[in-house]
Design a protein around this motif. Structure first.
Motif, PDB file in Angstrom:
ATOM      1  N   THR A 181       0.849  -1.195   0.000  1.00  0.00           N
ATOM      2  CA  THR A 181       0.000   0.000   0.000  1.00  0.00           C
ATOM      3  C   THR A 181       0.880   1.239   0.000  1.00  0.00           C
ATOM      4  OG1 THR A 181      -0.099   0.163   2.431  1.00  0.00           O
ATOM      5  CG2 THR A 181      -1.825  -1.143   1.351  1.00  0.00           C
ATOM      6  N   PRO A 189      -4.357  -0.152   6.270  1.00  0.00           N
ATOM      7  CA  PRO A 189      -4.621  -0.437   4.855  1.00  0.00           C
ATOM      8  C   PRO A 189      -5.892   0.179   4.296  1.00  0.00           C
ATOM      9  CG  PRO A 189      -3.794  -2.402   5.923  1.00  0.00           C
ATOM     10  CD  PRO A 189      -3.985  -1.383   7.007  1.00  0.00           C
ATOM     11  N   GLU A 190      -6.988   0.225   5.073  1.00  0.00           N
ATOM     12  CA  GLU A 190      -8.227   0.763   4.514  1.00  0.00           C
ATOM     13  C   GLU A 190      -8.117   2.247   4.189  1.00  0.00           C
ATOM     14  OE1 GLU A 190      -9.193   0.091   9.001  1.00  0.00           O
ATOM     15  OE2 GLU A 190      -7.635  -0.475   7.558  1.00  0.00           O
ATOM     16  N   SER A 192      -5.029   3.700   3.448  1.00  0.00           N
ATOM     17  CA  SER A 192      -4.096   3.739   2.321  1.00  0.00           C
ATOM     18  C   SER A 192      -4.824   3.511   1.002  1.00  0.00           C
ATOM     19  CB  SER A 192      -3.010   2.671   2.505  1.00  0.00           C
ATOM     20  OG  SER A 192      -2.187   2.976   3.611  1.00  0.00           O
ATOM     21  N   GLN A 193      -5.783   2.597   1.012  1.00  0.00           N
ATOM     22  CA  GLN A 193      -6.558   2.335  -0.200  1.00  0.00           C
ATOM     23  C   GLN A 193      -7.397   3.533  -0.603  1.00  0.00           C
ATOM     24  OE1 GLN A 193      -8.601  -1.262   0.918  1.00  0.00           O
ATOM     25  NE2 GLN A 193      -6.702  -2.439   0.989  1.00  0.00           N
ATOM     26  N   LYS A 194      -7.956   4.220   0.386  1.00  0.00           N
ATOM     27  CA  LYS A 194      -8.723   5.442   0.098  1.00  0.00           C
ATOM     28  C   LYS A 194      -7.817   6.503  -0.525  1.00  0.00           C
ATOM     29  CE  LYS A 194     -13.007   4.839   1.773  1.00  0.00           C
ATOM     30  NZ  LYS A 194     -14.248   5.122   1.010  1.00  0.00           N
ATOM     31  N   GLN A 196      -5.034   5.993  -2.172  1.00  0.00           N
ATOM     32  CA  GLN A 196      -4.684   5.572  -3.528  1.00  0.00           C
ATOM     33  C   GLN A 196      -5.803   5.924  -4.497  1.00  0.00           C
ATOM     34  OE1 GLN A 196      -3.189   1.553  -4.025  1.00  0.00           O
ATOM     35  NE2 GLN A 196      -3.856   1.466  -6.161  1.00  0.00           N
TER      36      GLN A 196
END
Length: 445
Positions: A181, A189-190, A192-194, A196
């Motif tokens: 990530t 991680p949740e 980091s995904q946002k 991204q």
């Protein structure tokens, strides 16, 4: 008293200025390798992105201002060794090559950090840049109109900020991240995904779990593409932003250090060597929940610099203790913003804490005010006592400033039960009757 400060950027100049005010009888000298002081490198991505063009905005103080305040400046002098027995600093005058020796009674080390540059073929090419020094970034800024394809290596703060600013200028940007990530340090991680997704909305092409292997050069020695273990990407310019290494290689053997070479300091800024203090990106930071940590941020550098500025100039009985950091940080990514403070879930787990989390989406303010948006808030808290350990936020307007309230709550040791009923200010353009922080806290079970 002879006070010598090595390094004249954030922590160093904060120390020098405070020491000179605290002890008017002290002789304060700052040794700095560059020909400037008090430079705020945090502004470089935004200078490159055209958010402002006046470079003086990144300099908090001029040499003339500091000298008028009674501080002795030795610019363009590089320290080569320190003798802690005789209390002498040996340096080279970079303009004349003369060797100079300076005596001290108390010493402060603020040598900062240097960017980590991977040993890739082609890494020395002129169109490869790091985003730490003004001259380097200014060189790229002057050429930016002729640059179309840019590869950014590294998905941390600087990599994301620079990629975001370049995308706003219409550049074709590839961001290469070796980890699973982006922004994996301050965010779970949740989030980091946002983040991204936020930069991908701006057109940035993000490549995670991908490792740069080689920079391909043309016959003139310029990079034309970046080869990874999964692809090959055209590049008119390459930006390397994979992290920092403390500038302590010439003295680290003399100190208690962290594994990366950062000098360990106590709550007063003292090192393991008598009469020697340190702060900034070359040193550890006392974290309220994690203990000695490496947190290369301007906020902690300035605060600890001020603490050291007091303590280096007074008797031990009058020294001031640093209250401790929480690693609070924020970032803007495209149309979104995010913040993190205290412990992430990863950190709580690694520390072996008995913790729980809650993660919700709630509104930033009342639905009858037109700019209503969702804010994602995650809280990390003690499973038994409900004491708040950490918080992360992601959203659009009015998101990051809410981290201030959450940081204060963590610092004070408040529980989620208390936080759920704190009386925050309300008006329809700014919040709901149940502030978003209240709502998140009240979901902690």
């Amino acid at each position: 008293m002879e006070i010598v400060v090595i390094g004249g950027i954030a922590a160093g100049m904060s120390t020098a200025a405070k020491a000179a005010r605290t002890n008017r009888e002290a002789n304060v000298t700052v040794i700095e390798k560059e020909n400037y002081i008090s430079f705020g490198a945090c502004g470089l991505p935004y200078y490159l992105g055209g958010q402002f063009d006046d470079k003086s905005e990144m300099f908090a103080r001029t040499p003339e201002q500091m000298e008028k305040s009674g501080i002795n400046l030795m610019l363009e002098h590089e320290v080569t060794s320190i003798d802690f027995v005789t209390k002498t600093v040996t340096m080279t005058n970079l303009k004349t090559d003369n060797v100079v020796i300076k005596q001290y009674d108390r010493l402060m080390i603020a040598t900062g950090a240097q960017p980590i540059v991977p040993p890739l073929n082609g890494i020395e090419a002129e169109n490869v840049y790091t985003i730490t020094k003004f001259e380097n970034v200014d060189r790229l800024k002057k050429l930016i109109s002729s640059v179309k394809d840019i590869v950014v290596i590294g998905g941390g703060f600087i990599g994301v900020e620079v990629a975001d600013q370049l995308a706003l200028q219409g550049k074709n940007v590839h961001l290469i991240e070796a980890g699973s990530t982006i922004m994996s340090g301050p965010f779970d991680p949740e989030f980091s995904q946002k983040l991204q997704g936020a930069i991908e909305e701006e057109g940035i092409q993000v490549h995670i779990e991908e490792m740069a292997q080689e920079l391909i050069l043309d016959d003139k020695g310029k990079v034309v593409s970046v080869k990874t273990d999964k692809g090959n990407y055209s590049a008119d310019a390459v930006i390397v932003a994979i992290g920092f290494r403390p500038n302590t290689s010439f003295i680290r053997q003399d100190f208690l250090t962290l594994p990366n070479g950062a000098i360990v300091i106590d709550q007063y800024g003292r090192t393991s060597v008598p009469d020697v203090f340190a702060a900034g990106d070359c040193a550890s930071v006392p974290h309220r929940l994690l203990g000695d940590s490496y947190i290369p941020l301007a906020t902690t550098a300035n605060k600890l610099g001020r603490i050291v500025g007091t303590n280096i100039a007074v008797d031990e009985t009058d020294m001031q203790a640093y209250v401790g950091a929480l690693g609070s940080s924020a970032i803007k990514a495209g149309a979104y913003e995010a913040a993190s403070t205290g412990l992430t879930e990863k950190q709580a787990k690694a520390k072996g804490l008995n913790y729980k989390t809650t993660c919700i989406e709630t509104n930033n303010h009342s639905n009858y005010y037109t700019t209503q948006e969702k804010i994602m808030i995650k809280l990390v808290y003690d499973a038994e006592t409900f004491v708040l350990y950490g918080a992360q936020l992601f959203g659009k307007n009015e998101t990051v400033l809410r981290a201030t309230g959450l940081t204060t709550a963590i610092h004070a040791g408040l529980t989620t039960k208390e936080l759920g009923f704190i009386d925050y200010a309300y008006a329809p353009p700014f919040a709901s009757t149940w502030e978003a922080i209240n709502v998140a806290a009240n979901t902690a079970k």
